[in-house]
Design an enzyme around this catalytic site. Sequence first.
Site, mmCIF file in Angstrom:
data_model
loop_
_atom_site.group_PDB
_atom_site.id
_atom_site.type_symbol
_atom_site.label_atom_id
_atom_site.label_comp_id
_atom_site.label_asym_id
_atom_site.label_seq_id
_atom_site.Cartn_x
_atom_site.Cartn_y
_atom_site.Cartn_z
ATOM 1 N N ASP A 170 0.869 -1.176 0.000
ATOM 2 C CA ASP A 170 0.000 0.000 0.000
ATOM 3 C C ASP A 170 0.909 1.230 0.000
ATOM 4 O O ASP A 170 1.691 1.422 0.932
ATOM 5 C CB ASP A 170 -0.856 -0.026 1.271
ATOM 6 C CG ASP A 170 -2.207 0.606 1.081
ATOM 7 O OD1 ASP A 170 -2.267 1.655 0.433
ATOM 8 O OD2 ASP A 170 -3.192 0.057 1.612
ATOM 9 N N ASP A 180 -2.784 4.686 -2.536
ATOM 10 C CA ASP A 180 -3.744 5.272 -1.603
ATOM 11 C C ASP A 180 -4.115 6.717 -1.975
ATOM 12 O O ASP A 180 -3.243 7.534 -2.286
ATOM 13 C CB ASP A 180 -3.126 5.267 -0.196
ATOM 14 C CG ASP A 180 -4.071 5.769 0.855
ATOM 15 O OD1 ASP A 180 -5.042 5.071 1.146
ATOM 16 O OD2 ASP A 180 -3.842 6.878 1.391
ATOM 17 N N GLU A 238 -6.592 3.872 -5.777
ATOM 18 C CA GLU A 238 -7.794 4.291 -5.065
ATOM 19 C C GLU A 238 -8.045 5.694 -5.616
ATOM 20 O O GLU A 238 -7.595 6.684 -5.063
ATOM 21 C CB GLU A 238 -7.554 4.318 -3.556
ATOM 22 C CG GLU A 238 -8.843 4.567 -2.796
ATOM 23 C CD GLU A 238 -8.643 5.113 -1.393
ATOM 24 O OE1 GLU A 238 -9.525 4.896 -0.571
ATOM 25 O OE2 GLU A 238 -7.638 5.787 -1.123
ATOM 26 N N HIS A 256 -11.192 -2.189 3.888
ATOM 27 C CA HIS A 256 -11.048 -1.767 5.286
ATOM 28 C C HIS A 256 -11.746 -0.429 5.563
ATOM 29 O O HIS A 256 -11.743 0.021 6.697
ATOM 30 C CB HIS A 256 -9.558 -1.654 5.617
ATOM 31 C CG HIS A 256 -8.890 -0.587 4.822
ATOM 32 N ND1 HIS A 256 -8.754 -0.672 3.447
ATOM 33 C CD2 HIS A 256 -8.372 0.607 5.185
ATOM 34 C CE1 HIS A 256 -8.166 0.434 3.021
ATOM 35 N NE2 HIS A 256 -7.922 1.221 4.043
ATOM 36 N N ASP A 257 -12.311 0.199 4.527
ATOM 37 C CA ASP A 257 -12.999 1.488 4.712
ATOM 38 C C ASP A 257 -14.513 1.352 4.601
ATOM 39 O O ASP A 257 -15.229 2.361 4.690
ATOM 40 C CB ASP A 257 -12.541 2.494 3.641
ATOM 41 C CG ASP A 257 -11.086 2.872 3.781
ATOM 42 O OD1 ASP A 257 -10.566 2.850 4.910
ATOM 43 O OD2 ASP A 257 -10.456 3.182 2.749
#
Length: 567
Positions: free
Chosen positions: A98, A203, A259, A333-334
């Site tokens: 990440d 990210d 993302e 995870h969000d």
Amino acid sequence: MKRFKWQEDIVYQIYPRSFMDSNGDGMGDIPGITSKLDYLEALGVTKLWLCPVCCSPMADNGYDISDYDHIDPVFGTDEDFDRLILEAGKRGIGIVMDIVVNHCSSEHRWFRNALEDPEGPYGKYFYIRRGTVEHGSPVPPNNWRSFFGGSAWEPIPGTDLFYLHLFAKGQPDLNWENQNLREEIYAMMNRWLVKGVQGFRMDAISYLQKEEGLPSYPADADDGLVSVKYGTLNKPGLIDILREMRDRTYGRDILTVGEAMGVTGEEMTDFIGLEDGVFSMIFDFSFNELNVKAPNYFWYDTRSWSIGELKEKMFGAHESTRDAWLGTCLECHDQPRSIDHYLPEEGRNFYGASMLAMFNLFRRGTPYIYQGEEIGMRNIRLASIEEYDDVSTKNQYQIALEAGYSPEEAIEFVYGMSRDNSRTPFQWNHSANAGFTNPETVPWLPVHPNYTEINAEDEAADPASLLAWYRCLIEIRKNSEILKFGDLEPEFRDEEDLVSFRRILDGRELLVVLCWRNCETELALSGIKKKLRLIADNYGDMKTDGKRLILRPYEALCAEMVSEGDV
Ligand code: GLC
């Protein structure tokens, strides 16, 4: 069209804090992940995306990096990470890092230097601006609201300066207009490639370029502030930065997933075109936040949505990416758990969950599975806000209180939306603490009480389990050129509560039908001139007389469409 290896990948996302704790401190770690590689190999995944594991004060659980080159001691050592790369590699699994470079941590050496000398070289790595003073109090340089609530500017003590942070105040934004900063980041990414990582998840990558002059905009809520999105989301110039990054680091053959919010329509080709994209793919987030109102995404401000809307968003995303490539996902995870997020109460069972699995795994694009999705993990309801860990959850709770909601109402919003819903420890078995950590240890976030019914070990032993179904669909996908590379065309588009499409390659076709309904439905096959040969169905068989399909509640089926001569 050109083909790439990453089109064939199945990516499994790991939230390291919650996957497996090897040393009994209540926090997952890298040796824990290594100890579970056999499980992941049996599932059939080919890449592991690890949420950040580099050194971090954990203001946002690792998304605030204080040293990009080393593993945080909480997760293990640099050698543990090397061993994970090696052991995963033996099983044909690559590690995806990440990369968090919109911002770093306020504890990063760069930022500390910047605070000491805001006018010096490191001050230019960040957005540091002078505020104004009104009635004796400092006023930030503009009216942007951070994603996590409150002003996006934090005062620098002892000065009239502020620094910009789109996320938490422990996450100062990096200034990508500064070439020295860019060079540092490229060198760092290349060091990870040399170490053997096989991909990057980028990210918050749409926010690197800020609007010239960092202007204020008209307020979009009662707090007088405006979402940072207006001044930072996918601004002109971003694509040039990303092209440079690609050319200086990973190139085209390595899996990269952005993302990348706010990328739409024709821009898709620049970002993810198979010919010359800056990433291999971006996540298809087209339908995942249908329940909250843009641009603020206040959790108290939800709206109802329909399957029709979901499917049109999804088809729209595919239509704008015919020459490009997406990453498909339902969880991360969000986001809350998909069973709770996408299914009504009555569909939150094996059929609903297995239908979602086919929806995610049989579309066009590289599928992402988030840890625990494959065993059907669910949202959690913790007793009070104090029990939550996530910085955005605490902020959204506060925002709801400030908007006049009672604590009881505010906690209900948290139940539906909190990122901690998907961050509870992985449920490995039905022993104490779900086998995630020692029985006597208190895990960093509570284990979901349903672990005695929902856990990997019991499901691995049950051929009718959700886990078995995931393994089966993954196997089918890996062996099907049509599912891996085929085009996607909508089918039965007007049928309410039905998501259906064909996957097509070189004249061969598969039909996928996903019934988002809780009752039996008859579907006329008059438009389908071919016979259906069943490939997978979550009821185990297909009910048809050749003219109609009888769909059962939350049925998911995939069938090859064969001409008479081929049967
Ligand atoms: C991304 C991450 C999220 C994090 C944020 C700031 O959206 O997925 O978890 O809070 O970026 O880094």
